[in-house]
Write a protein that holds these residues in place. Sequence first.
Motif, PDB file in Angstrom:
ATOM      1  N   VAL A 184      10.672  39.041  70.552  1.00  0.00           N
ATOM      2  CA  VAL A 184      11.015  40.319  69.933  1.00  0.00           C
ATOM      3  C   VAL A 184      10.729  40.202  68.429  1.00  0.00           C
ATOM      4  O   VAL A 184      11.086  39.194  67.803  1.00  0.00           O
ATOM      5  N   ALA A 185      10.057  41.213  67.869  1.00  0.00           N
ATOM      6  CA  ALA A 185       9.687  41.177  66.456  1.00  0.00           C
ATOM      7  C   ALA A 185      10.930  41.265  65.582  1.00  0.00           C
ATOM      8  O   ALA A 185      11.903  41.946  65.934  1.00  0.00           O
ATOM      9  N   ASP A 188      13.062  44.556  64.921  1.00  0.00           N
ATOM     10  CA  ASP A 188      12.955  45.500  66.044  1.00  0.00           C
ATOM     11  C   ASP A 188      14.335  46.115  66.286  1.00  0.00           C
ATOM     12  O   ASP A 188      15.322  45.388  66.446  1.00  0.00           O
ATOM     13  N   HIS A 190      15.659  47.235  68.780  1.00  0.00           N
ATOM     14  CA  HIS A 190      16.300  46.807  70.036  1.00  0.00           C
ATOM     15  C   HIS A 190      17.297  45.668  69.810  1.00  0.00           C
ATOM     16  O   HIS A 190      18.239  45.503  70.583  1.00  0.00           O
ATOM     17  N   THR A 205      14.200  36.416  69.112  1.00  0.00           N
ATOM     18  CA  THR A 205      13.177  36.704  68.110  1.00  0.00           C
ATOM     19  C   THR A 205      12.771  35.427  67.390  1.00  0.00           C
ATOM     20  O   THR A 205      13.595  34.532  67.182  1.00  0.00           O
ATOM     21  N   ASP A 210       5.505  40.263  64.016  1.00  0.00           N
ATOM     22  CA  ASP A 210       4.939  40.694  65.298  1.00  0.00           C
ATOM     23  C   ASP A 210       5.561  39.968  66.500  1.00  0.00           C
ATOM     24  O   ASP A 210       5.192  40.239  67.642  1.00  0.00           O
TER      25      ASP A 210
END
Length: 274
Positions: A184-185, A188, A190, A205, A210
């Motif tokens: 996960v960036a 993010d 989320h 992450t 990216d």
Amino acid sequence: MTEGIGDAWRRASQRIARLDARLLLEQVCGCTHVDLIAHPERKLLAAEASQFDVLVERRAVGEPLAYLVGSAFFYGLEFSVSPAVLIPRPDTEVLVEQAKKRAQTYAAPRIVDLGTGSGIVAIVLARLCPSALLTAVDVSVAALDVARRNATRYGAQIRFLPGDWYAPLDAERFDLIVSNPPYVADGDPHLLQNGLPFEPQQALTDGTRDGMACIRSIIEGAHPHLLPGGCLLIEHGYDQAVKVRELLKAAGFSDVDSWRDSAAIERVSGGCLP
Ligand code: GLN
């Protein structure tokens, strides 16, 4: 005087989902769904009542149910989880499915699971391919403790190694490398939703813009750890399949492909060495 389990369930259901309230109550009282229906008058002990209130409050502020009950299901099996490991996601089933397909083409495949977390991928593979020789690596010693416990529960013979990706493997080679790394960036949104703040951030992450740093390390480091014809399968984010395929091709993999999860999102990509 404490209340009956039926009243406790009803009261908690005003604060959290009815199902979650039920599962927490069953956990605290050691009772079943049938008990809740058939014997709602059964009193909670004072200690049970206060423990239940604490769990309901924790759930109400977003702590995942899996951490509160200490377990979660994956591939039809129940696994222990703690905040040291990610909660299993159904997304990861596609990684297991593809790994199983490849493993079944060998009599005794040598498989390594990088970043095993709770151990679910390695343990399910051990059950699906009983002749496989499994190694599982994680940088988190606390995660490996959880994974070992899960492996023991299912009688899975797995060699667990602490360390960073390939570091503990020396010059060892495998038929199959599988991994569900953090992807996960950083930043993010989320990461702030659905209980993710309660999960180990280093498993979610890699802290890059990216989310591709760990994926890149795993792909670029794979070659010296694969036997001829060996394959790498890697889980990734919903928008990373194209980049992952490019990295695999650039690293000399052939038969590069991606596979979709149950939500029809390209979730796993992989390739094989000639
Ligand atoms: N699929 C998980 C999520 O979106 C992330 C898992 C991972 O980073 N490996 O929450």
